[in-house]
Design a protein around this motif. Structure first.
Motif, mmCIF file in Angstrom:
data_model
loop_
_atom_site.group_PDB
_atom_site.id
_atom_site.type_symbol
_atom_site.label_atom_id
_atom_site.label_comp_id
_atom_site.label_asym_id
_atom_site.label_seq_id
_atom_site.Cartn_x
_atom_site.Cartn_y
_atom_site.Cartn_z
ATOM 1 N N GLN A 235 0.841 -1.186 0.000
ATOM 2 C CA GLN A 235 0.000 0.000 0.000
ATOM 3 C C GLN A 235 0.884 1.247 0.000
ATOM 4 O O GLN A 235 1.817 1.354 0.786
ATOM 5 N N ARG A 236 0.559 2.156 -0.907
ATOM 6 C CA ARG A 236 1.296 3.409 -0.991
ATOM 7 C C ARG A 236 0.307 4.573 -1.029
ATOM 8 O O ARG A 236 -0.883 4.383 -1.260
ATOM 9 N N ARG A 255 -4.375 9.902 -1.466
ATOM 10 C CA ARG A 255 -5.161 8.684 -1.657
ATOM 11 C C ARG A 255 -4.249 7.467 -1.511
ATOM 12 O O ARG A 255 -3.104 7.474 -1.969
ATOM 13 N N GLN A 256 -4.783 6.442 -0.940
ATOM 14 C CA GLN A 256 -4.045 5.181 -0.808
ATOM 15 C C GLN A 256 -4.317 4.308 -2.030
ATOM 16 O O GLN A 256 -5.427 4.274 -2.548
ATOM 17 N N PHE A 260 2.162 -2.689 -7.232
ATOM 18 C CA PHE A 260 2.602 -4.065 -7.469
ATOM 19 C C PHE A 260 4.096 -4.113 -7.758
ATOM 20 O O PHE A 260 4.641 -3.266 -8.473
ATOM 21 N N LEU A 261 4.746 -5.128 -7.206
ATOM 22 C CA LEU A 261 6.180 -5.342 -7.369
ATOM 23 C C LEU A 261 6.431 -6.768 -7.853
ATOM 24 O O LEU A 261 5.613 -7.656 -7.593
ATOM 25 N N PRO A 262 7.532 -7.007 -8.562
ATOM 26 C CA PRO A 262 8.551 -6.034 -8.958
ATOM 27 C C PRO A 262 8.084 -5.165 -10.125
ATOM 28 O O PRO A 262 7.328 -5.620 -10.979
ATOM 29 N N ASP A 263 8.554 -3.911 -10.131
ATOM 30 C CA ASP A 263 8.212 -2.990 -11.216
ATOM 31 C C ASP A 263 9.448 -2.503 -11.962
ATOM 32 O O ASP A 263 9.366 -1.574 -12.761
ATOM 33 N N ASP A 264 10.594 -3.145 -11.699
ATOM 34 C CA ASP A 264 11.860 -2.680 -12.276
ATOM 35 C C ASP A 264 12.697 -3.822 -12.855
ATOM 36 O O ASP A 264 13.923 -3.769 -12.863
ATOM 37 N N VAL A 265 12.031 -4.858 -13.355
ATOM 38 C CA VAL A 265 12.764 -5.974 -13.966
ATOM 39 C C VAL A 265 13.466 -5.485 -15.246
ATOM 40 O O VAL A 265 12.845 -4.827 -16.079
ATOM 41 N N ILE A 266 14.741 -5.783 -15.359
ATOM 42 C CA ILE A 266 15.500 -5.438 -16.566
ATOM 43 C C ILE A 266 15.815 -6.724 -17.323
ATOM 44 O O ILE A 266 16.420 -7.655 -16.769
#
Length: 649
Positions: A235-236, A255-256, A260-266
């Motif tokens: 939650q962010r 707003r909360q 979703f992660l991961p969001d930085d896959v290379i």
């Protein structure tokens, strides 16, 4: 908020339109339309409902508030799990209809990701990141895995490549099974895989040539990650801005939301080196003095050739043309051989058999020249034509040419008037050279008013047998001259060179700049390529004790790329999936360096301080993001908190 306000403004626009019509009856003026519609289509309802459970029909209908169209659905729309039988996706009025052909899997979440394919019919405003989800079971899997896919060799974003997940963690899954879940990269190389269940996955990229959603052809571009992917969420908080108009905001609301992660896959895409089948592709004789053999793949040894109507021993000079490693040019030395209309020979070379093994094979060739030697009749006719031309010139009072014009061996001399001090001179010919008298070469330096001979090295080029290079220690700012006496160089077919004189000057040190890189994070064996503004390699130097230094650079813009040279062969090497070998790692210096004359620039470069997708300067990228002014206008006008987010139903 956008959904509620849009009908209000449309009603308001309708009232304004009626008022404008009434006013036009009493006034004469220029009729103009209302404000341009810059809003995307708005989702109204669907069958099934978004997030429906236990839905087992193959047809999906989605309704919008205005007439819509689909832009390249075959490229942009991705259905997960992937459909081996291509679905039918079409727009009709305000509706999108999706007909799934494959049998639906039980207890499975289906996601139809439209990306930006949905546009309104009039203005073409796209609805970004629209995805529709339903399930054939009693739950919806809602995890998302996202990241960026780049070309491994130059970190260029790759557009239109599939990225998929496997719950089966065996390496063989990628080559034998279709993806479990799938997404597709956009123009920035970004991808999102939706509808993922909790668990552990392997992730792969695939340029799917045969559309079977697995790595089945060695020519397909692929990418894979050595680590497992484990989807999670958290939650962010974000700030949504409520605007009064385009310049004034009303309030900021926190707003909360679920991130979703991961969001930085290379992922780094590459094509494996494939061994092509070896065979003779073509043999031709474009001119009398030369014939060419073209093979489908390069071989480690030269083919053996036996003449059937001539003696082939020491009869040729063999050339590998620059950049054509699978092609051989045979220059015939003896005129008694090349004047023959047809050359017959036996050619023995390595051939790939049905078991994919290289075995000797012998072919019989008959090579006829495309250019025939002139007959005596043709020569007589040419002399007759020349006499007619002379008579015409005499009648016009033109001066006679003094004797026949001498034909010299063609030679291109590279000796620019302003020579870089690290450069060298080059002589290039159109045919192999038979003899060179270097005593007829004179390289001189101007000292005051005198020209003094200086030493030089004269070497045949390693890549082109028809090219020769002249090396010397040039002094900055000094003047030089190259003189070559006539007849110093004899070609293979009897012609000799004319005399040559070229004067030039070595550039002064003040005309150059230097760039020095202090490199950290590189492997023990690495090299740096200096690049121009088009991503072309200008120079290459090894990294020595954390330094990569480039001297004597002309003013201009430069970039740099570092390669961790794992095998130490001095070049970038691709990967291999079966051998679990990733391509050699590539890193870019993140800025374009503008160098001025007589300046030295030292840059600290930690190659791992930035993620790989944030390294290559935008100026170098050939794959540019899709231009969309309407999206930029909407983001500038709307909520900064919603900027860049899509819609999932």
């Amino acid at each position: 908020m956008t959904t509620k306000l849009k009908p209000f403004f449309r009603r308001l626009g309708g009232v304004a339109a009626v008022a404008a019509v009434l006013y036009s009856c009493a006034s004469v003026g220029r009729i103009e339309g209302g404000p341009i519609d810059m809003d995307p289509p708005v989702f109204l309802h669907s069958k099934p409902e978004p997030g429906a459970l236990n839905y087992n029909e193959k047809k999906v209908r989605i309704e919008f508030d205005e007439y819509i169209k689909l832009e390249n659905p075959g490229e942009k729309v991705v259905i997960s799990p992937p459909q081996v039988e291509q679905p039918e996706i079409k727009a009709s009025g305000k509706r999108i209809i999706v007909n799934l052909v494959d049998t639906l899997k039980p207890q499975t979440t289906y996601t139809i990701d439209f990306s930006d394919a949905i546009e309104d019919n009039n203005e073409g405003n796209p609805l970004y990141d629209f995805a529709f989800t339903f399930s054939t079971g009693d739950r919806i899997d809602s995890m998302v895995v996202s990241g960026t896919l780049l070309n491994a060799a130059d970190l260029e974003p790759v557009k239109g490549m599939l990225v998929g997940l496997y719950a089966n963690l065996q390496d063989s899954a990628f080559t034998t099974l279709p993806f479990d879940r799938v997404g597709r990269t956009d123009s920035r190389g970004r991808f999102s895989i939706r509808g993922v269940a909790p668990g552990e996955y392997r992730i792969y990229g695939l340029m799917d040539g045969d559309q079977n959603y697995r790595f089945s052809q060695p020519t397909e571009n692929i990418a894979y990650n050595d680590s497992l992917v484990i989807p999670t969420c958290e939650q962010r908080m974000r700030q949504d801005t409520m605007w009064i108009d385009t310049l004034t905001y009303d309030t900021i609301v926190e707003r909360q939301y679920t991130h979703f992660l991961p969001d930085d896959v290379i992922l780094l895409a590459f094509k494996e080196t494939t061994t092509r089948a070896q065979r003779l592709a073509k043999s031709e004789r474009p001119v009398m003095q030369r014939f060419t053999l073209c093979f489908t793949a390069p071989a480690d040894t030269f083919p053996r050739l036996r003449g059937l109507n001539f003696d082939a021993d020491d009869a040729f000079i063999i050339e590998k043309p620059t950049g054509r490693i699978d092609t051989l040019d045979y220059w015939i030395k003896d005129s008694l051989v090349y004047l023959q209309d047809t050359l017959k020979m036996e050619l023995t070379y390595l051939y790939t058999d049905t078991l994919d093994q290289l075995v000797p094979r012998t072919d019989t060739l008959s090579l006829v020249s495309k250019v025939k030697p002139k007959t005596e009749e043709e020569k007589a006719k040419e002399r007759e034509e020349e006499e007619k031309k002379k008579k015409k010139r005499r009648k016009k009072g033109e001066e006679e040419e003094e004797g026949p014009k001498t034909e010299f061996l063609a030679m291109d001399v590279y000796a620019p008037s302003s020579l870089d001090i690290y450069d060298y001179l080059t002589l290039t010919f159109t045919e192999p050279v038979a003899r060179i008298d270097t005593s007829a070469f004179h390289l001189k330096q101007k000292v005051d008013t005198l020209w003094n001979d200086i030493p030089f090295d004269f070497l045949q080029d390693t890549a082109d047998i028809k090219k020769y290079n002249i090396f010397a220690d040039w002094l900055p700012g000094e003047s030089y001259a190259l003189e070559i006496d006539s007849t110093a160089i004899h070609g293979l077919y009897g012609l000799f060179t004319d005399k040559v004189k070229k004067e030039f000057k070595a550039k002064a040190l003040e005309e150059y700049g230097q760039i020095f890189f202090d490199v950290t994070g590189a492997d023990s064996v690495a090299f740096v390529e200096l690049l121009d503004a088009q991503d072309k390699v200008l120079r290459t130097v090894p990294v020595v004790e954390g330094r990569a230094d480039f001297y004597y650079l002309a003013p201009g813009k430069y970039c740099a790329r570092l390669i961790n040279d794992t095998n130490g062969n001095g070049r970038w090497d691709t990967g291999n999936y079966a051998g679990k070998r990733q391509p050699e790692s590539v890193y870019y210096y993140w800025q374009v360096i503008e160098l001025k004359a007589n300046f030295d620039i030292t840059q600290s470069w930690n190659i791992k301080s930035r993620p790989r997708d944030k390294q290559k300067p935008d100026e170098l990228k050939k794959q540019k993001p899709d231009e969309d002014k309407k999206k930029n206008n909407r983001n500038n006008r709307g909520s900064s908190g919603n900027s860049g987010r899509g819609y999932s139903y």
